[in-house]
Scaffold this active site. Sequence first.
Site, short mmCIF file in Angstrom:
data_model
loop_
_atom_site.label_atom_id
_atom_site.label_comp_id
_atom_site.label_asym_id
_atom_site.label_seq_id
_atom_site.Cartn_x
_atom_site.Cartn_y
_atom_site.Cartn_z
N ASP A 1 -17.61 4.15 41.94
CA ASP A 1 -17.81 5.60 41.91
C ASP A 1 -19.18 5.99 42.46
O ASP A 1 -19.61 7.15 42.31
CB ASP A 1 -17.64 6.15 40.50
CG ASP A 1 -18.67 5.62 39.51
OD1 ASP A 1 -19.43 4.69 39.89
OD2 ASP A 1 -18.72 6.12 38.37
N GLU B 1 -12.65 6.63 28.92
CA GLU B 1 -13.57 5.74 29.61
C GLU B 1 -13.06 4.31 29.70
O GLU B 1 -13.36 3.60 30.67
CB GLU B 1 -14.93 5.74 28.89
CG GLU B 1 -15.66 7.07 28.90
CD GLU B 1 -16.26 7.41 30.26
OE1 GLU B 1 -16.75 6.49 30.93
OE2 GLU B 1 -16.21 8.59 30.64
N THR C 1 -21.20 0.30 35.64
CA THR C 1 -20.92 1.15 34.49
C THR C 1 -20.71 0.23 33.30
O THR C 1 -19.96 -0.76 33.42
CB THR C 1 -19.67 2.02 34.73
OG1 THR C 1 -19.92 2.91 35.81
CG2 THR C 1 -19.32 2.82 33.49
#
Length: 271
Positions: free
Chosen positions: A74, A56, A79
């Site tokens: 994405d 990640e 995020t």
Amino acid sequence: MLAIGALLGSALIAVPVTAHATAAPAPTARTSAAAAAGLDDPAKKEIAMKIVSSAENSSLDWKAQYKYIEDIDDGRGYTAGIIGFCSGTGDMLDLVEYYTQVKPGNVLAKYLPALRRVDGSDSHAGLDPNFTKDWAKAAQDAEFRKAQDHERDRVYFNPSVRQGKTDGVGVLGQFIYYDAIVMHGDGTDSTSFRNIRGRALSKAKPPSQGGNETAWLNAFLDARVWAMKQEEAHSDTSRVDTAQRVFLKKGNLNLNTPLDWKVYGDSFHIG
């Protein structure tokens, strides 16, 4: 990432050591396996956090990621944090709501209306221009870091451990489940964790149903790779091919160290 409910798997109970001088019988392979720790053992959990962080965040220092936030294009909006909470998938909203329950008036509470509006989209409406700065500011608060831990366990970690123990897989299998839930969530779409597992069930059986553990995990990873390839943002399958498959091929079902793997071309080691 996508949100799901949770229930912590039960810990195995260790056999007490006798105080008598008489030597205890040497453990057999079967008893050793039965006594093996689950992924919820603190040392194993730390390994899991590092491996997921390598994928990640390209780093083993997962505790440095509480402050992390960016839009990685994405389709999930921002995020952020130790597990990739997303503004577009509901788990970031759940996190900020929980944080606000335990600490009303925190620096992120004012963004709750905007987080509710952008849920399900990649929009930043109502979040820009200061949301990322305030997220980093919140990460300096121990209560926010605890809130991230809480939501990671409730939504991702505990369910994967519980399902892994139900299926009769060991530490590696529980980690394989965890990494899948982190990326795919456990919703009703075809690439969710439950449907990845369902796809694997058409090819093999888990140990709890009389299947071979290695064969089952290979079938699960095959299904996981299929799911990843359905989405351009996840089409690089190295976190399976050059990480989880490596451990599985070596027969390291207990995820014992040392561990060496690659993710997205970067090499990692845990001694």
